[in-house]
Design a protein around this motif. Structure first.
Motif, PDB file in Angstrom:
ATOM      1  N   THR A   1       1.060  -1.205   0.025  1.00  0.00           N
ATOM      2  CA  THR A   1       0.080  -0.141  -0.075  1.00  0.00           C
ATOM      3  C   THR A   1       0.829   1.402   0.015  1.00  0.00           C
ATOM      4  OG1 THR A   1      -1.867   1.353   1.155  1.00  0.00           O
ATOM      5  CG2 THR A   1      -0.178  -0.101   2.598  1.00  0.00           C
ATOM      6  N   GLU A   2       0.211   2.288  -0.849  1.00  0.00           N
ATOM      7  CA  GLU A   2       0.903   3.519  -0.619  1.00  0.00           C
ATOM      8  C   GLU A   2       0.677   3.827   0.787  1.00  0.00           C
ATOM      9  OE1 GLU A   2       2.398   6.469  -1.200  1.00  0.00           O
ATOM     10  OE2 GLU A   2       3.721   5.279  -2.672  1.00  0.00           O
ATOM     11  N   LYS A   3       1.299   5.015   1.187  1.00  0.00           N
ATOM     12  CA  LYS A   3       1.396   5.548   2.663  1.00  0.00           C
ATOM     13  C   LYS A   3       0.223   6.358   2.680  1.00  0.00           C
ATOM     14  CE  LYS A   3       3.165   9.326   0.911  1.00  0.00           C
ATOM     15  NZ  LYS A   3       2.189  10.770   0.860  1.00  0.00           N
ATOM     16  N   PRO A   4      -0.502   6.505   3.864  1.00  0.00           N
ATOM     17  CA  PRO A   4      -0.547   5.782   5.136  1.00  0.00           C
ATOM     18  C   PRO A   4      -1.311   4.544   4.992  1.00  0.00           C
ATOM     19  CG  PRO A   4      -2.221   7.424   5.438  1.00  0.00           C
ATOM     20  CD  PRO A   4      -1.367   7.682   3.992  1.00  0.00           C
ATOM     21  N   ILE A   5      -1.059   3.419   6.002  1.00  0.00           N
ATOM     22  CA  ILE A   5      -1.773   2.341   6.005  1.00  0.00           C
ATOM     23  C   ILE A   5      -3.215   2.767   6.088  1.00  0.00           C
ATOM     24  CG2 ILE A   5      -2.216   0.294   7.366  1.00  0.00           C
ATOM     25  CD1 ILE A   5       0.715   0.126   8.333  1.00  0.00           C
ATOM     26  N   ALA A   6      -3.716   3.590   7.157  1.00  0.00           N
ATOM     27  CA  ALA A   6      -4.946   4.064   7.379  1.00  0.00           C
ATOM     28  C   ALA A   6      -4.685   5.399   8.047  1.00  0.00           C
ATOM     29  CB  ALA A   6      -5.598   3.100   8.286  1.00  0.00           C
ATOM     30  N   MET A   7      -5.966   6.304   8.229  1.00  0.00           N
ATOM     31  CA  MET A   7      -5.544   7.546   8.708  1.00  0.00           C
ATOM     32  C   MET A   7      -5.406   7.502  10.283  1.00  0.00           C
ATOM     33  SD  MET A   7      -5.351   9.262   5.995  1.00  0.00           S
ATOM     34  CE  MET A   7      -5.365  11.092   7.065  1.00  0.00           C
ATOM     35  N   THR A   8      -5.727   6.449  10.953  1.00  0.00           N
ATOM     36  CA  THR A   8      -5.474   6.287  12.274  1.00  0.00           C
ATOM     37  C   THR A   8      -4.592   5.473  12.951  1.00  0.00           C
ATOM     38  OG1 THR A   8      -7.094   4.917  12.694  1.00  0.00           O
ATOM     39  CG2 THR A   8      -7.788   7.057  12.708  1.00  0.00           C
ATOM     40  N   TYR A   9      -3.660   5.173  13.802  1.00  0.00           N
ATOM     41  CA  TYR A   9      -3.025   4.333  14.325  1.00  0.00           C
ATOM     42  C   TYR A   9      -3.676   3.108  14.796  1.00  0.00           C
ATOM     43  CZ  TYR A   9      -0.496   1.896  18.160  1.00  0.00           C
ATOM     44  OH  TYR A   9       0.124   1.039  19.029  1.00  0.00           O
ATOM     45  N   GLU A  10      -4.946   3.295  15.533  1.00  0.00           N
ATOM     46  CA  GLU A  10      -5.779   2.009  15.670  1.00  0.00           C
ATOM     47  C   GLU A  10      -6.168   1.149  14.558  1.00  0.00           C
ATOM     48  OE1 GLU A  10      -9.747   0.937  18.546  1.00  0.00           O
ATOM     49  OE2 GLU A  10      -9.165   3.032  18.135  1.00  0.00           O
ATOM     50  N   GLU A  11      -6.629   1.828  13.630  1.00  0.00           N
ATOM     51  CA  GLU A  11      -6.733   1.184  12.389  1.00  0.00           C
ATOM     52  C   GLU A  11      -5.803   0.625  11.808  1.00  0.00           C
ATOM     53  OE1 GLU A  11      -9.781   1.461   8.356  1.00  0.00           O
ATOM     54  OE2 GLU A  11      -9.111   3.341   9.506  1.00  0.00           O
ATOM     55  N   SER A  12      -4.682   1.228  11.758  1.00  0.00           N
ATOM     56  CA  SER A  12      -3.477   0.687  10.739  1.00  0.00           C
ATOM     57  C   SER A  12      -3.026  -0.531  11.545  1.00  0.00           C
ATOM     58  CB  SER A  12      -2.270   1.946  10.957  1.00  0.00           C
ATOM     59  OG  SER A  12      -2.638   3.011  10.253  1.00  0.00           O
ATOM     60  N   ARG A  13      -2.913  -0.686  12.915  1.00  0.00           N
ATOM     61  CA  ARG A  13      -2.559  -1.708  13.652  1.00  0.00           C
ATOM     62  C   ARG A  13      -3.209  -2.714  13.559  1.00  0.00           C
ATOM     63  NH1 ARG A  13       1.516  -1.793  17.181  1.00  0.00           N
ATOM     64  NH2 ARG A  13       1.587  -3.728  18.342  1.00  0.00           N
ATOM     65  N   GLU A  14      -4.717  -2.712  13.481  1.00  0.00           N
ATOM     66  CA  GLU A  14      -5.800  -3.641  13.125  1.00  0.00           C
ATOM     67  C   GLU A  14      -5.698  -4.303  11.901  1.00  0.00           C
ATOM     68  OE1 GLU A  14      -9.402  -1.753  13.560  1.00  0.00           O
ATOM     69  OE2 GLU A  14      -9.705  -1.736  16.016  1.00  0.00           O
ATOM     70  N   ILE A  15      -5.247  -3.517  10.862  1.00  0.00           N
ATOM     71  CA  ILE A  15      -4.847  -4.011   9.585  1.00  0.00           C
ATOM     72  C   ILE A  15      -3.576  -4.837   9.442  1.00  0.00           C
ATOM     73  CG2 ILE A  15      -4.281  -3.153   7.123  1.00  0.00           C
ATOM     74  CD1 ILE A  15      -6.269  -0.885   7.784  1.00  0.00           C
ATOM     75  N   VAL A  16      -2.730  -4.490  10.124  1.00  0.00           N
ATOM     76  CA  VAL A  16      -1.290  -5.297  10.116  1.00  0.00           C
ATOM     77  C   VAL A  16      -1.654  -6.394  10.828  1.00  0.00           C
ATOM     78  CG1 VAL A  16       0.826  -5.491  10.683  1.00  0.00           C
ATOM     79  CG2 VAL A  16      -0.003  -3.364   9.609  1.00  0.00           C
ATOM     80  N   ASP A  17      -2.346  -6.316  12.227  1.00  0.00           N
ATOM     81  CA  ASP A  17      -2.674  -7.592  12.848  1.00  0.00           C
ATOM     82  C   ASP A  17      -3.350  -8.622  12.101  1.00  0.00           C
ATOM     83  OD1 ASP A  17      -1.225  -6.598  15.062  1.00  0.00           O
ATOM     84  OD2 ASP A  17      -3.055  -6.015  16.031  1.00  0.00           O
ATOM     85  N   LEU A  18      -4.408  -8.148  11.187  1.00  0.00           N
ATOM     86  CA  LEU A  18      -5.221  -9.173  10.278  1.00  0.00           C
ATOM     87  C   LEU A  18      -4.383  -9.630   9.578  1.00  0.00           C
ATOM     88  CD1 LEU A  18      -8.162 -10.052   9.702  1.00  0.00           C
ATOM     89  CD2 LEU A  18      -8.321  -7.816   8.098  1.00  0.00           C
ATOM     90  N   ALA A  19      -3.550  -9.032   8.873  1.00  0.00           N
ATOM     91  CA  ALA A  19      -2.705  -9.569   7.758  1.00  0.00           C
ATOM     92  C   ALA A  19      -1.853 -10.775   8.294  1.00  0.00           C
ATOM     93  CB  ALA A  19      -1.708  -8.578   7.186  1.00  0.00           C
ATOM     94  N   ASN A  20      -1.496 -10.450   9.439  1.00  0.00           N
ATOM     95  CA  ASN A  20      -0.461 -11.628  10.078  1.00  0.00           C
ATOM     96  C   ASN A  20      -1.364 -12.703  10.762  1.00  0.00           C
ATOM     97  OD1 ASN A  20       2.014 -10.315  10.196  1.00  0.00           O
ATOM     98  ND2 ASN A  20       2.005  -9.550  12.209  1.00  0.00           N
ATOM     99  N   GLU A  21      -2.533 -12.603  10.935  1.00  0.00           N
ATOM    100  CA  GLU A  21      -3.343 -13.627  11.279  1.00  0.00           C
ATOM    101  C   GLU A  21      -3.493 -14.515  10.133  1.00  0.00           C
ATOM    102  OE1 GLU A  21      -6.838 -11.694  13.039  1.00  0.00           O
ATOM    103  OE2 GLU A  21      -5.822 -10.902  14.876  1.00  0.00           O
ATOM    104  N   LYS A  22      -3.848 -13.965   9.055  1.00  0.00           N
ATOM    105  CA  LYS A  22      -4.206 -14.546   7.713  1.00  0.00           C
ATOM    106  C   LYS A  22      -2.990 -15.065   7.245  1.00  0.00           C
ATOM    107  CE  LYS A  22      -8.681 -12.723   6.802  1.00  0.00           C
ATOM    108  NZ  LYS A  22      -9.337 -13.891   6.709  1.00  0.00           N
ATOM    109  N   GLY A  23      -1.646 -15.019   7.521  1.00  0.00           N
ATOM    110  CA  GLY A  23      -0.535 -15.314   6.963  1.00  0.00           C
ATOM    111  C   GLY A  23      -0.248 -14.693   5.641  1.00  0.00           C
ATOM    112  N   LEU A  24      -0.245 -13.352   5.814  1.00  0.00           N
ATOM    113  CA  LEU A  24      -0.218 -12.631   4.392  1.00  0.00           C
ATOM    114  C   LEU A  24       0.896 -11.655   4.594  1.00  0.00           C
ATOM    115  CD1 LEU A  24      -4.171 -11.935   3.443  1.00  0.00           C
ATOM    116  CD2 LEU A  24      -2.578 -13.501   2.334  1.00  0.00           C
ATOM    117  N   TYR A  25       1.570 -11.272   3.597  1.00  0.00           N
ATOM    118  CA  TYR A  25       2.620 -10.271   3.404  1.00  0.00           C
ATOM    119  C   TYR A  25       1.796  -8.844   3.448  1.00  0.00           C
ATOM    120  CZ  TYR A  25       6.483 -13.486   2.746  1.00  0.00           C
ATOM    121  OH  TYR A  25       7.474 -14.411   2.793  1.00  0.00           O
TER     122      TYR A  25
END
Length: 345
Positions: free
Chosen positions: A93-117
């Motif tokens: 993704t181009e920056k930023p991941i999302a417009m808030t820290y909380e949502e950005s962390r949720e997104i990266v956590d979700l990718a990790n849970e699903k085993g995705l890069y």
């Protein structure tokens, strides 16, 4: 080398910069494209290839796509990134991941849970001269680094950008301040607290079509960022000064000397060193470095890392930490207070 197929969502201005730099890499193929304005996707596809899809959902159902590249406007990055992950696709993704820290962390956590890069720009720490600077700093010739002073500007781009309000609405922090913050924290590690000042100095702007618009976010800011290693990192950023006339310089000040990097974003840049009270000397001849910004470099690194089962250079939790820094700077400006940070990487 294994070929990686990518799908691009968002065919605006930045997509052309990615596509142009991708021409040098035969192992990366643009397989599919989508934009909410179909004509934009068709125009892009005509020049760079890729099947034009009618919807995001259709593109995400293409089983041949290895990585989906999110080049939409920043305000919808979070929504699109989640949609891509839920579809089971790797994300760049181009920056930023999302417009808030909380949502950005949720997104990266979700990718990790699903085993995705999952990787996010900015990746200018992978630049040629930026890497040279990092290697030189490891030699400790300037002693303990006490101060890192950076500037980052994007002048009054309404004079050339076809859609300036999309970036002005995001603000100077998320558009350009994010670059040196990412680079410095990549080099020295996480931040622990910030204090910042910002203001709107030229509130009324006019776009290329003669339409006037008003700013609601600072077009100038100054931030003091305390790093966990004890160094002080200062940042001056604006939507006022032309970045060509005043490059994105970084000065690393140690107790024995100074290293001066001509730009934290352009891969070919000056790199100088001096003991205190002595003239600067060139650290390295950078004339053969990549001229400009190779926008696709992080994407290429990610694609090849996937093929090799390796870890990409761009750490998604580093990108999340940077979003928290941006959020803390804005809070400090709004509330005139020092803000402590919680995340690390």
């Amino acid at each position: 080398m294994k070929q990686s197929n990518i799908g691009i969502i968002g065919c605006g201005n930045i997509s052309y910069q990615y596509a142009e730099t991708l021409k040098s890499y035969e192992d990366i193929k643009i397989k599919a494209v989508y934009d909410i304005f179909k004509a934009k996707a068709e125009e892009f596809s005509l020049k760079y290839g890729g099947q034009v899809y009618e919807t995001t959902e259709e593109l995400l159902q293409d089983e041949d796509i290895d990585i989906v590249v999110n080049l939409t406007i920043p305000q919808v990055h979070g929504e699109i990134n989640k949609q891509i992950i839920i579809a089971g696709k790797n994300v760049y993704t181009e920056k930023p991941i999302a417009m808030t820290y909380e949502e950005s962390r949720e997104i990266v956590d979700l990718a990790n849970e699903k085993g995705l890069y999952f990787c996010s720009s900015p990746i200018t720490f992978q630049g040629d001269t930026q890497t040279d600077a990092a290697e030189f700093l490891k030699q400790n010739k300037i002693g303990d680094i006490k101060l890192i002073a950076a500037e980052m500007h994007n002048g009054m781009f309404e004079h050339w950008h076809p859609n300036p309000t999309s970036l002005y609405n995001v603000g100077v922090l998320y558009d350009v301040g994010i670059y040196p913050i990412t680079y410095i924290t990549y080099l020295f590690g996480p931040a622990v607290k910030v204090k910042a000042f910002g203001n709107i100095l030229i509130p009324n702007r006019v776009d290329l079509d003669g339409n006037s618009f008003n700013l609601d976010k600072p077009d100038y800011l100054y931030a003091e960022i305390e790093l966990a290693n004890g160094s002080l990192f200062t940042l001056t950023a604006s939507f006022l000064i032309d970045y060509i006339k005043r490059p994105a310089t970084v000065e690393f000040v140690g107790d024995k000397g100074v290293v001066k990097l001509g730009s934290s974003i352009f891969f070919r840049s000056s790199l100088e060193y001096a003991n205190h009270f002595e003239p600067y000397t060139q650290v390295k001849d950078t004339s053969t470095a990549y001229d400009g910004i190779e926008w696709c470099r992080g994407l290429v690194d990610m694609a090849r890392s996937i093929s090799e089962g390796a870890k990409p250079k761009a750490d998604p939790y580093h990108a999340v930490h940077v979003i928290e820094i941006l959020e803390a700077i804005q809070k400090s400006i709004d509330e005139n207070t020092t803000v402590k940070l919680d995340s690390t990487f």
